[in-house]
Write an enzyme that holds these catalytic residues in place. Structure first.
Site, PDB file in Angstrom:
ATOM      1  N   GLY A  94       0.783  -1.229   0.000  1.00 24.51           N
ATOM      2  CA  GLY A  94       0.000   0.000   0.000  1.00 24.51           C
ATOM      3  C   GLY A  94       0.810   1.271   0.000  1.00 24.51           C
ATOM      4  O   GLY A  94       1.913   1.345   0.543  1.00 24.51           O
ATOM      5  N   SER A 119      -1.825   2.265  -6.010  1.00 26.33           N
ATOM      6  CA  SER A 119      -2.384   2.318  -4.665  1.00 26.33           C
ATOM      7  C   SER A 119      -2.550   3.783  -4.286  1.00 26.33           C
ATOM      8  O   SER A 119      -1.922   4.655  -4.880  1.00 26.33           O
ATOM      9  CB  SER A 119      -1.433   1.598  -3.697  1.00 26.33           C
ATOM     10  OG  SER A 119      -1.925   1.606  -2.390  1.00 26.33           O
ATOM     11  N   ASP A 136      -5.135   0.870   2.266  1.00 24.48           N
ATOM     12  CA  ASP A 136      -5.144   0.725   0.823  1.00 24.48           C
ATOM     13  C   ASP A 136      -4.858  -0.681   0.364  1.00 24.48           C
ATOM     14  O   ASP A 136      -4.904  -1.628   1.129  1.00 24.48           O
ATOM     15  CB  ASP A 136      -4.158   1.716   0.187  1.00 24.48           C
ATOM     16  CG  ASP A 136      -4.823   2.514  -0.914  1.00 24.48           C
ATOM     17  OD1 ASP A 136      -5.287   1.899  -1.869  1.00 24.48           O
ATOM     18  OD2 ASP A 136      -4.877   3.735  -0.793  1.00 24.48           O
ATOM     19  N   THR A 137      -4.529  -0.802  -0.896  1.00 27.02           N
ATOM     20  CA  THR A 137      -4.411  -2.086  -1.555  1.00 27.02           C
ATOM     21  C   THR A 137      -3.113  -2.803  -1.229  1.00 27.02           C
ATOM     22  O   THR A 137      -2.144  -2.201  -0.773  1.00 27.02           O
ATOM     23  CB  THR A 137      -4.436  -1.885  -3.075  1.00 27.02           C
ATOM     24  OG1 THR A 137      -3.341  -1.023  -3.428  1.00 27.02           O
ATOM     25  CG2 THR A 137      -5.718  -1.248  -3.530  1.00 27.02           C
ATOM     26  N   ILE A 138      -3.113  -4.103  -1.491  1.00 26.61           N
ATOM     27  CA  ILE A 138      -1.861  -4.820  -1.698  1.00 26.61           C
ATOM     28  C   ILE A 138      -1.814  -5.151  -3.184  1.00 26.61           C
ATOM     29  O   ILE A 138      -2.850  -5.178  -3.869  1.00 26.61           O
ATOM     30  CB  ILE A 138      -1.754  -6.110  -0.863  1.00 26.61           C
ATOM     31  CG1 ILE A 138      -2.770  -7.160  -1.351  1.00 26.61           C
ATOM     32  CG2 ILE A 138      -1.913  -5.818   0.612  1.00 26.61           C
ATOM     33  CD1 ILE A 138      -2.440  -8.568  -0.943  1.00 26.61           C
TER      34      ILE A 138
END
Length: 342
Positions: A12, A228, A174-176
């Protein structure tokens, strides 16, 4: 590992706690011990440090729902798909299995009607899961003690005072993302639990191919891109697709091309106003692989305007974890950038 194997994983772009830096570093090195995106994803998603799977941010109703997407190239055969409302501790593996089941259904049944296989599905739909034969298995809570504590602390206050909303962001949310390149298969995947107190039903950037991830190949050149940060910006700009297309056309100066493509896409948006005092660079982080297959060269690029961006990679040269941070005074105003030859 042969000389074609490459793995990249990020946890992230946003604001990571500096007190947990050693734990993030350890987690990334642990993930780099594996090769398949399902295996790497499982290590990252089941760890409460990341905002996907177990330990994800809770939505307004206090529940965990993750978004996920993937692209797999198996000897030239492309498989891809996206899902939202995934309530499992392994969203990447779960989403890939969903589309494997879906392939069977369309090959043996629905394809006879001339229907195209969906590219985005609501995993939470009970009829869908029943129709394609997905077994739920034992339910496991994805709510960690830390996320429950944060939710309980701020929910009542948020209901009464909207000005407190920003206080509800304790860490990166947030994202991976994962890129895995092997001799016969290349894969890219992303998953995310979204924002704390997100609107139930929201689909984040991790659930849309072209936003949080993308892959392109042409004329002996491959580009893989993971994004991200602010999900709505990433979605609106179709950021991974935008950056990938720019890098595919570039001959050199990849770092400049990456950053310039982000800023150019931002300026193309209807909401862009250069006169506005609030205008700034998008709050995002991007990591890309550019592979020149004819020269057998691979370059890893990254940039971020966020407080931090944590990622790791391995190739025949070895493993490395990068905990990149930004000058607090320049967050949202400029990009940190770098590149590595793999």
């Amino acid at each position: 590992m042969n000389n074609t194997d490459i793995l990249v994983a990020h946890v992230g772009a946003g604001r990571h706690s500096t007190l947990k830096a050693k734990s993030y570093r350890k987690l990334l090195y642990e993930a780099l011990a594996y090769d398949e995106i399902q295996e790497v994803g499982e290590i990252l998603e089941k760890n409460a440090l990341t905002n996907t799977g177990y330990g994800s941010a809770l939505d307004y109703n206090g529940e965990v729902n993750c978004d996920c997407s993937f692209i797999i190239n198996w000897n030239g055969q492309i498989s891809s798909g996206s899902a939202y409302n995934v309530s499992h501790d392994t969203p990447i593996r779960t989403t890939i299995e969903l589309y494997q089941k879906l392939d069977e259904v369309y090959r043996n049944k629905l394809g006879r009607f001339g229907l195209n296989k969906p590219v985005l599905l609501d995993y939470g739909d009970n009829t869908l899961r029943s129709m394609i034969g997905l077994e739920e298995g034992p339910h496991k809570s994805l709510v960690s003690p830390q996320t429950r504590k944060i939710y309980a602390l701020y929910k009542t206050r948020l209901d009464n005072d909207e000005s407190l909303a920003l206080e509800a962001l304790p860490d990166v949310q947030d994202t991976i993302g994962i890129i895995s390149i092997q001799r016969s298969q290349s894969s890219i995947a992303s998953s995310s639990g979204g924002n704390f107190f997100k609107l139930p039903g929201r689909i984040g950037c991790a659930g849309v191919i072209g936003a949080a991830l993308y892959r392109l190949e042409r004329n002996n050149k491959e580009v893989y891109c993971l994004c991200s940060g602010n999900g709505e910006d990433i979605l609106t700009m179709q950021l991974a697709s935008t950056v990938s297309r720019s890098l595919l056309e570039a001959e050199d100066d990849y770092s400049d091309v990456m950053v310039n493509s982000i800023m150019q896409r931002k300026s193309d948006l209807p909401s862009y106003s250069p006169e506005s005092s609030e205008f700034c660079v998008p709050y995002v982080g991007v990591v890309c692989l550019v592979r020149d297959l004819s020269l057998e060269e691979t370059t890893l690029l990254y940039c971020h305007s966020t407080e931090s961006f944590y990622f790791g990679f391995k190739s025949q040269r070895g493993k490395e974890v990068v905990l990149s941070t930004h000058d607090p005074k320049k967050v949202g105003k400029s990009f940190v950038r770098g590149e590595y030859r793999l």
